[in-house]
Design a protein around this motif. Structure first.
Motif, PDB file in Angstrom:
ATOM      1  N   PHE A 101     -10.718  -5.482  -8.996  1.00 14.57           N
ATOM      2  CA  PHE A 101     -10.218  -5.363  -7.634  1.00 14.57           C
ATOM      3  C   PHE A 101     -10.392  -3.950  -7.115  1.00 14.57           C
ATOM      4  CE2 PHE A 101      -9.036  -9.406  -8.485  1.00 14.57           C
ATOM      5  CZ  PHE A 101      -7.832  -9.627  -9.139  1.00 14.57           C
ATOM      6  N   LYS A 102     -10.835  -3.837  -5.873  1.00 15.34           N
ATOM      7  CA  LYS A 102     -10.947  -2.522  -5.253  1.00 15.34           C
ATOM      8  C   LYS A 102      -9.548  -1.925  -5.087  1.00 15.34           C
ATOM      9  CE  LYS A 102     -12.862  -0.138  -1.241  1.00 15.34           C
ATOM     10  NZ  LYS A 102     -13.621  -0.289   0.023  1.00 15.34           N
ATOM     11  N   VAL A 103      -8.625  -2.754  -4.660  1.00 15.05           N
ATOM     12  CA  VAL A 103      -7.232  -2.330  -4.469  1.00 15.05           C
ATOM     13  C   VAL A 103      -6.320  -3.478  -4.864  1.00 15.05           C
ATOM     14  CG1 VAL A 103      -5.463  -1.617  -2.814  1.00 15.05           C
ATOM     15  CG2 VAL A 103      -7.821  -0.826  -2.533  1.00 15.05           C
ATOM     16  N   ILE A 104      -5.220  -3.152  -5.507  1.00 17.29           N
ATOM     17  CA  ILE A 104      -4.161  -4.132  -5.699  1.00 17.29           C
ATOM     18  C   ILE A 104      -2.869  -3.525  -5.147  1.00 17.29           C
ATOM     19  CG2 ILE A 104      -3.571  -3.411  -8.052  1.00 17.29           C
ATOM     20  CD1 ILE A 104      -3.306  -6.647  -8.415  1.00 17.29           C
ATOM     21  N   ALA A 105      -2.085  -4.363  -4.496  1.00 18.71           N
ATOM     22  CA  ALA A 105      -0.935  -3.832  -3.783  1.00 18.71           C
ATOM     23  C   ALA A 105       0.239  -4.810  -3.819  1.00 18.71           C
ATOM     24  CB  ALA A 105      -1.311  -3.543  -2.327  1.00 18.71           C
ATOM     25  N   TRP A 106       1.392  -4.251  -3.560  1.00 17.38           N
ATOM     26  CA  TRP A 106       2.608  -5.034  -3.363  1.00 17.38           C
ATOM     27  C   TRP A 106       3.079  -4.831  -1.928  1.00 17.38           C
ATOM     28  CZ3 TRP A 106       4.693  -8.435  -6.773  1.00 17.38           C
ATOM     29  CH2 TRP A 106       4.290  -8.353  -8.103  1.00 17.38           C
ATOM     30  N   HIS A 107       3.408  -5.932  -1.288  1.00 16.76           N
ATOM     31  CA  HIS A 107       3.974  -5.920   0.049  1.00 16.76           C
ATOM     32  C   HIS A 107       5.310  -6.638  -0.013  1.00 16.76           C
ATOM     33  CE1 HIS A 107       0.013  -5.055   2.151  1.00 16.76           C
ATOM     34  NE2 HIS A 107      -0.377  -5.394   0.933  1.00 16.76           N
ATOM     35  N   ARG A 108       6.113  -6.482   1.035  1.00 16.00           N
ATOM     36  CA  ARG A 108       7.355  -7.243   1.103  1.00 16.00           C
ATOM     37  C   ARG A 108       7.644  -7.639   2.550  1.00 16.00           C
ATOM     38  NH1 ARG A 108      11.726  -2.443  -0.378  1.00 16.00           N
ATOM     39  NH2 ARG A 108      11.557  -1.279   1.599  1.00 16.00           N
ATOM     40  N   GLN A 109       8.392  -8.711   2.666  1.00 13.41           N
ATOM     41  CA  GLN A 109       8.784  -9.177   3.992  1.00 13.41           C
ATOM     42  C   GLN A 109      10.238  -9.616   3.949  1.00 13.41           C
ATOM     43  OE1 GLN A 109       6.286 -12.218   5.724  1.00 13.41           O
ATOM     44  NE2 GLN A 109       6.969 -11.659   7.781  1.00 13.41           N
ATOM     45  N   ALA A 110      11.055  -8.918   4.713  1.00 11.41           N
ATOM     46  CA  ALA A 110      12.466  -9.258   4.840  1.00 11.41           C
ATOM     47  C   ALA A 110      12.638 -10.228   6.000  1.00 11.41           C
ATOM     48  CB  ALA A 110      13.277  -7.992   5.059  1.00 11.41           C
ATOM     49  N   PRO A 111      13.710 -11.001   6.004  1.00 10.04           N
ATOM     50  CA  PRO A 111      13.934 -11.964   7.091  1.00 10.04           C
ATOM     51  C   PRO A 111      13.925 -11.272   8.453  1.00 10.04           C
ATOM     52  CG  PRO A 111      15.459 -12.366   5.302  1.00 10.04           C
ATOM     53  CD  PRO A 111      14.750 -11.088   4.970  1.00 10.04           C
ATOM     54  N   GLY A 112      13.160 -11.816   9.371  1.00  9.35           N
ATOM     55  CA  GLY A 112      13.099 -11.286  10.718  1.00  9.35           C
ATOM     56  C   GLY A 112      12.297 -10.013  10.874  1.00  9.35           C
ATOM     57  N   LYS A 113      11.632  -9.581   9.814  1.00  2.24           N
ATOM     58  CA  LYS A 113      10.848  -8.348   9.866  1.00  2.24           C
ATOM     59  C   LYS A 113       9.390  -8.616   9.524  1.00  2.24           C
ATOM     60  CE  LYS A 113      14.617  -5.150   8.839  1.00  2.24           C
ATOM     61  NZ  LYS A 113      15.046  -3.989   8.013  1.00  2.24           N
ATOM     62  N   GLN A 114       8.541  -7.667   9.903  1.00  3.81           N
ATOM     63  CA  GLN A 114       7.134  -7.783   9.570  1.00  3.81           C
ATOM     64  C   GLN A 114       6.897  -7.447   8.102  1.00  3.81           C
ATOM     65  OE1 GLN A 114       5.020  -5.240  12.371  1.00  3.81           O
ATOM     66  NE2 GLN A 114       4.645  -6.986  13.706  1.00  3.81           N
ATOM     67  N   ARG A 115       5.819  -7.998   7.572  1.00  2.00           N
ATOM     68  CA  ARG A 115       5.443  -7.681   6.207  1.00  2.00           C
ATOM     69  C   ARG A 115       5.019  -6.213   6.153  1.00  2.00           C
ATOM     70  NH1 ARG A 115       1.806 -11.938   2.922  1.00  2.00           N
ATOM     71  NH2 ARG A 115       3.473 -13.213   3.814  1.00  2.00           N
ATOM     72  N   GLU A 116       5.459  -5.512   5.115  1.00  2.00           N
ATOM     73  CA  GLU A 116       5.129  -4.100   4.992  1.00  2.00           C
ATOM     74  C   GLU A 116       4.572  -3.794   3.609  1.00  2.00           C
ATOM     75  OE1 GLU A 116       8.449  -1.409   5.135  1.00  2.00           O
ATOM     76  OE2 GLU A 116       9.677  -2.634   3.810  1.00  2.00           O
ATOM     77  N   LEU A 117       3.684  -2.789   3.577  1.00  2.00           N
ATOM     78  CA  LEU A 117       3.105  -2.334   2.325  1.00  2.00           C
ATOM     79  C   LEU A 117       4.144  -1.516   1.561  1.00  2.00           C
ATOM     80  CD1 LEU A 117       0.640  -1.920   0.442  1.00  2.00           C
ATOM     81  CD2 LEU A 117       0.080   0.080   1.846  1.00  2.00           C
ATOM     82  N   VAL A 118       4.327  -1.842   0.306  1.00  2.00           N
ATOM     83  CA  VAL A 118       5.280  -1.131  -0.534  1.00  2.00           C
ATOM     84  C   VAL A 118       4.576  -0.134  -1.447  1.00  2.00           C
ATOM     85  CG1 VAL A 118       6.989  -1.397  -2.383  1.00  2.00           C
ATOM     86  CG2 VAL A 118       6.905  -3.055  -0.496  1.00  2.00           C
ATOM     87  N   ALA A 119       3.535  -0.601  -2.134  1.00  2.00           N
ATOM     88  CA  ALA A 119       2.823   0.254  -3.084  1.00  2.00           C
ATOM     89  C   ALA A 119       1.422  -0.290  -3.287  1.00  2.00           C
ATOM     90  CB  ALA A 119       3.558   0.319  -4.418  1.00  2.00           C
ATOM     91  N   SER A 120       0.492   0.595  -3.582  1.00  2.00           N
ATOM     92  CA  SER A 120      -0.881   0.169  -3.836  1.00  2.00           C
ATOM     93  C   SER A 120      -1.502   1.031  -4.924  1.00  2.00           C
ATOM     94  CB  SER A 120      -1.725   0.230  -2.574  1.00  2.00           C
ATOM     95  OG  SER A 120      -1.858   1.573  -2.137  1.00  2.00           O
TER      96      SER A 120
END
Length: 114
Positions: free
Chosen positions: A31-50
């Motif tokens: 993989f060129k990049v692997i990442a973790w994202h998260r999405q809380a209720p009512g919020k946009q998905r956001e990048l956490v770590a890559s």
């Protein structure tokens, strides 16, 4: 095609720790990049770590010093989460890019109680 399967989500008290795993259907080093994202209720998905294939890492300001992304030598990436806060409650998704195509896992729920 790449399949990603997350695991490790749970209910934990504030200040606690969790380790999330993301198991891929092929070598993590492809993989060129692997990442973790998260999405809380009512919020946009956001990048956490890559992490890039070369091992360079980036973190969201909100998790710096508390979360650590890593990988093993085969097909699993991890997100170690320490000093968890209620605002870390979200569905956490693993994501990778290969050949210009992005792939996502199904997500794993993390709930942090106060």
């Amino acid at each position: 095609q790449v399949q990603l399967v997350e695991s490790g989500g749970d209910l934990v008290q504030a200040g606690g720790s969790l380790r999330l795993s993301c198991t891929a259907s092929r070598s993590i080093f492809s993989f060129k990049v692997i990442a973790w994202h998260r999405q809380a209720p009512g919020k946009q998905r956001e990048l956490v770590a890559s992490m890039t294939a070369g091992g360079a890492t980036q973190y969201a300001d909100s998790v710096k010093g508390r979360f650590t992304i890593s990988r093993d030598i085969r097909s699993t990436a991890y997100l170690q989460m320490d000093s968890l806060k209620p605002e870390d409650t979200a569905v956490y998704y693993c994501n990778c890019f290969i050949g210009g195509v992005g792939y996502w896992g199904q997500g794993t729920q993390v709930t942090v109680s106060s």
